[in-house]
Structures are given as C-alpha cells and as structure tokens.
Design a protein around this motif. Structure first.
Motif, PDB file in Angstrom:
ATOM      1  N   GLN A 110       0.838  -1.192   0.000  1.00 40.75           N
ATOM      2  CA  GLN A 110       0.000   0.000   0.000  1.00 40.75           C
ATOM      3  C   GLN A 110       0.880   1.251   0.000  1.00 40.75           C
ATOM      4  OE1 GLN A 110      -0.161  -2.425   2.247  1.00 40.75           O
ATOM      5  NE2 GLN A 110      -2.051  -3.496   1.718  1.00 40.75           N
ATOM      6  N   GLY A 111       0.701   2.077  -1.006  1.00 43.71           N
ATOM      7  CA  GLY A 111       1.409   3.343  -1.048  1.00 43.71           C
ATOM      8  C   GLY A 111       2.833   3.274  -1.556  1.00 43.71           C
ATOM      9  N   VAL A 112       3.294   2.102  -2.008  1.00 44.33           N
ATOM     10  CA  VAL A 112       4.666   1.997  -2.485  1.00 44.33           C
ATOM     11  C   VAL A 112       4.821   2.769  -3.797  1.00 44.33           C
ATOM     12  CG1 VAL A 112       4.248  -0.117  -3.791  1.00 44.33           C
ATOM     13  CG2 VAL A 112       6.547   0.387  -2.984  1.00 44.33           C
ATOM     14  N   ASN A 113       5.963   3.397  -3.967  1.00 38.79           N
ATOM     15  CA  ASN A 113       6.284   4.055  -5.236  1.00 38.79           C
ATOM     16  C   ASN A 113       6.945   3.016  -6.129  1.00 38.79           C
ATOM     17  OD1 ASN A 113       7.696   5.501  -7.332  1.00 38.79           O
ATOM     18  ND2 ASN A 113       7.379   7.370  -6.137  1.00 38.79           N
ATOM     19  N   TRP A 114       6.174   2.496  -7.087  1.00 37.21           N
ATOM     20  CA  TRP A 114       6.644   1.353  -7.868  1.00 37.21           C
ATOM     21  C   TRP A 114       7.818   1.712  -8.766  1.00 37.21           C
ATOM     22  CZ3 TRP A 114       5.175  -3.092  -6.119  1.00 37.21           C
ATOM     23  CH2 TRP A 114       3.945  -3.200  -5.455  1.00 37.21           C
ATOM     24  N   MET A 115       7.860   2.906  -9.269  1.00 38.15           N
ATOM     25  CA  MET A 115       8.973   3.284 -10.126  1.00 38.15           C
ATOM     26  C   MET A 115      10.255   3.430  -9.318  1.00 38.15           C
ATOM     27  SD  MET A 115       9.537   3.504 -13.246  1.00 38.15           S
ATOM     28  CE  MET A 115      11.059   3.804 -14.133  1.00 38.15           C
ATOM     29  N   THR A 116      10.159   4.003  -8.125  1.00 39.37           N
ATOM     30  CA  THR A 116      11.332   4.097  -7.249  1.00 39.37           C
ATOM     31  C   THR A 116      11.838   2.709  -6.892  1.00 39.37           C
ATOM     32  OG1 THR A 116      10.558   6.201  -6.330  1.00 39.37           O
ATOM     33  CG2 THR A 116      12.168   4.961  -5.038  1.00 39.37           C
ATOM     34  N   LEU A 117      10.906   1.805  -6.605  1.00 38.03           N
ATOM     35  CA  LEU A 117      11.285   0.433  -6.267  1.00 38.03           C
ATOM     36  C   LEU A 117      11.968  -0.245  -7.448  1.00 38.03           C
ATOM     37  CD1 LEU A 117       9.469  -2.072  -4.111  1.00 38.03           C
ATOM     38  CD2 LEU A 117       9.796  -2.759  -6.480  1.00 38.03           C
ATOM     39  N   ALA A 118      11.444  -0.039  -8.659  1.00 36.97           N
ATOM     40  CA  ALA A 118      12.043  -0.657  -9.844  1.00 36.97           C
ATOM     41  C   ALA A 118      13.429  -0.087 -10.125  1.00 36.97           C
ATOM     42  CB  ALA A 118      11.132  -0.460 -11.049  1.00 36.97           C
ATOM     43  N   LEU A 119      13.601   1.212  -9.936  1.00 36.86           N
ATOM     44  CA  LEU A 119      14.913   1.827 -10.143  1.00 36.86           C
ATOM     45  C   LEU A 119      15.934   1.274  -9.151  1.00 36.86           C
ATOM     46  CD1 LEU A 119      13.831   5.519 -10.800  1.00 36.86           C
ATOM     47  CD2 LEU A 119      14.969   3.990 -12.435  1.00 36.86           C
ATOM     48  N   ALA A 120      15.509   1.082  -7.898  1.00 39.84           N
ATOM     49  CA  ALA A 120      16.410   0.505  -6.901  1.00 39.84           C
ATOM     50  C   ALA A 120      16.775  -0.927  -7.268  1.00 39.84           C
ATOM     51  CB  ALA A 120      15.749   0.553  -5.523  1.00 39.84           C
TER      52      ALA A 120
END
Length: 362
Positions: free
Chosen positions: A114-124
């Motif tokens: 809930q509320g995760v920034n998916w693009m930030t997660l993918a970049l990491a």
C-alpha cells in the motif's frame, strides 16, 4: 526437462479466432502489446502464448515463463486455464513479482504494497544489478497504474502485454510500446447476451450472427436476492459441474447470500466467496464447479455458465457513468450460457438497467 505440450490440453484452442492465432504467433524476444474489446479473449491469448514459450524450450523462455496477473482472482483463473503447465511457470501478481525482485536483488525487506512508489522500487532493483526478465506475460494491464507499467517495462526485456482497446493509448504510452495486434470480438457468447451488452454500452454486434450459434438464456424479471440465490442453487444441483455466480449490487449481500446457501445445504467445498473469511469456506478456485458469490466488478476476466445479478434497483446514479457501465458489462462478458437479471419488484419499479433492454431481442 521442458514439458511436452500439445495445444489441445485446453479445449479453447480449437475455438481461437484468426486474430488470436496471429497474436499468439508474434515473434518471441520482442516486446508486444495486444489490445482488444472485453470478451475478445485477451487472457486466452496470453495463456497460449505462455504455453508456446514452454514448447519453444529454455533457449527461448530463458529459463521459464512468468505470467503476471493484476489481482489474485485473475491469477487463480490463469492457474486454472494453464492446468498442470502452471507448475512450469511463475504465475503471480504484478505487485508480488515486483516486490520479490526487489528483495532478491537488494537484500532489503519488502515495503508494504500500500502506497509503495513502484517506479522508485524498480529503479532501486535495477541499480542493484537486476537484469531485465525475459518471457514475461502481463495480462489485463489496463488495471495497472502508469508507474506500475513503467516499472514493469524497466525490469522486463520482452513483455507480452494485453490490455483493453479503450486503454490502448495510455497503456502503450506508459510502456513505450505500439499496439502489435488488436483482437476482434471472440464468437463465444450467446447472441442474446451480446445484444444485452450492446444495450448497456458495449460495441454492438457487426452482424446478426455475431456471438455463438446459440441464443442462450436471458432471464429478466423481478425477484428478491434471496429467492434468486435459491433458484440458482436449484439449477446448480441439476448440473453440479457447472459454475454459477451470484453477483448482488449490494456489497453487504455477498456474505449474507453465502451464509444462506450454506444454511440451505450447499457444501462448503462448493461455495466460493471473495468477501467471506477465507477460513470459513473452501479455498477460492475460479475453475471449480460450484456457486460463487462475488461483487459485479470482480467478474471481469472470468467466465461462468450461469450469471445471476440481483438488487439491480440499487445500481445508483447515471448509467452512462464509467463505473456503472463497468459493472454491467462485467456481468454480460462473464456469461457463457445464461444471464439472469433480477430486482426487488415489491419495493421498486423496473430499474434503469432493465429499461435499457426495452426493444432488444432477448
């Protein structure tokens, strides 16, 4: 060892349209976006594409296909369609796959979905050394947010993506992909049901013969939710291998109907409800014969022999609103043989959704 696959493991193969065969046969190793109308067989194409990758072997599927669904319900339907082939693939949801890749690559704990920034997660994930994944199918991508689509594009090399035609432009923009193929309407639904869908806002039939060669059954009459559920139970007892879904327009009626069916003798291993505590009923399985009790919007992408809609008088607001059209078309598109439309005639007149069918040959 790669499994030997005969496409006839699924009876749908002989019913695929030329459009579906063409989409399945698109080159491997290249990102593809497939679009189509609701009911055109997008999920079926994605499933057969996954099977074709297994047939091609690990040198193509590298090392095994990944099938991503947008919800747990759709994931379970895909598992049912794949049957034993699901054991040779990674079948999961988009959010679960993105989170697992993040954990496996970075070694960090997964953030709450809930509320995760998916693009930030993918970049990491990418910065930590994750290589783009091959042989990834993404079904019903129109349900995903733009940042989820961009995250998938970053972490996949050759995604095979399906989406509704209405969302083709936005989905393609987020994925940076043109439409590779568009499916025509699949000829699988009874003609009367196709006409109902057209009256509710779906693309009208191109010819009088569009749909299956059977008329099917459309039952439109006032009936309380409780009586409609009991009638559905009686029909199911005649053919216990059939799949019947009861879709009340009142969310609170979902657990009430489920509990009533149990009280009337329906075995717990034949009742499936998404809105009842999981420990109370048999594990959800969208492929098993039985009675399902679901909210109308949850029917999208699923198919049932007998669809029973109740409480239509509670479908509030303007029927031209996207939310209402979505709920109505989900009912029609999920119907394989019989569609029942009911409302409480003792407390209300014919609801607007029913009045739209005036003059329709059903």
């Amino acid at each position: 060892m790669n499994p030997t696959i005969d496409h006839r493991w699924n009876v749908h193969y002989d019913r695929l349209s030329d459009y579906q065969h063409a989409a399945m046969a698109l080159p491997f190793g290249v990102p593809q976006l497939i679009t189509g109308l609701a009911g055109s067989g997008l999920t079926t194409v994605a499933v057969f594409r996954a099977a074709a990758l297994l047939q091609a072997g690990p040198q193509i599927s590298r090392p095994r296909p990944v099938f991503l669904a947008t919800s747990v319900l759709r994931m379970r339907r895909v598992r049912h369609l794949l049957g034993p082939l699901a054991e040779h693939m990674d079948v999961t949801t988009v959010s679960d796959w993105l989170l697992r890749r993040f954990v496996a690559t970075t070694g960090e704990p997964a953030p709450p979905p809930q509320g995760v920034n998916w693009m930030t997660l993918a970049l990491a994930t990418s910065s930590a050394g994750a290589s783009p994944a091959f042989s990834v199918m993404v079904d019903d991508a129109h349900h995903l947010r733009p940042e989820q689509l961009m995250a998938l594009r970053l972490l996949t090399a050759d995604p095979f993506v399906t989406a509704h035609s209405a969302a083709a432009s936005s989905t393609g923009a987020s994925l940076m992909l043109p439409v590779a193929a568009e499916l025509d309407r699949r000829r699988r639904q009874p003609r009367r049901v196709v006409r109902v869908a057209a009256a509710w806002g779906a693309e009208p039939p191109r010819t009088d013969r569009e749909g299956s060669f059977e008329d099917g059954v459309v039952d439109v009459r006032p009936l309380s939710a409780a009586q409609a559920a009991l009638d559905a139970l009686a029909r199911w007892k005649v053919n216990r291998s059939s799949r019947v879904v009861i879709a009340p327009m009142v969310t609170d009626h979902v657990p009430k109907i489920a509990n009533m069916l149990i009280a009337r003798g329906l075995g717990r291993n034949r009742l499936f409800s998404s809105d009842v505590p999981k420990n109370a009923f048999h594990r959800w399985d969208v492929g098993a014969g039985g009675i399902y009790v679901m909210q109308p919007g949850q029917l999208e992408g699923l198919e049932f022999d007998d669809v029973v809609a109740t409480d239509l008088e509670h479908l509030a607001g303007d029927l031209s609103e996207a939310t209402n059209i979505y709920r109505l078309l989900a009912l029609a598109n999920a119907t394989r043989s019989r569609l029942a439309l009911h409302w409480d005639g003792s407390t209300s007149d014919r609801p607007p959704a029913v009045r739209l069918l005036d003059g329709v040959d059903i």
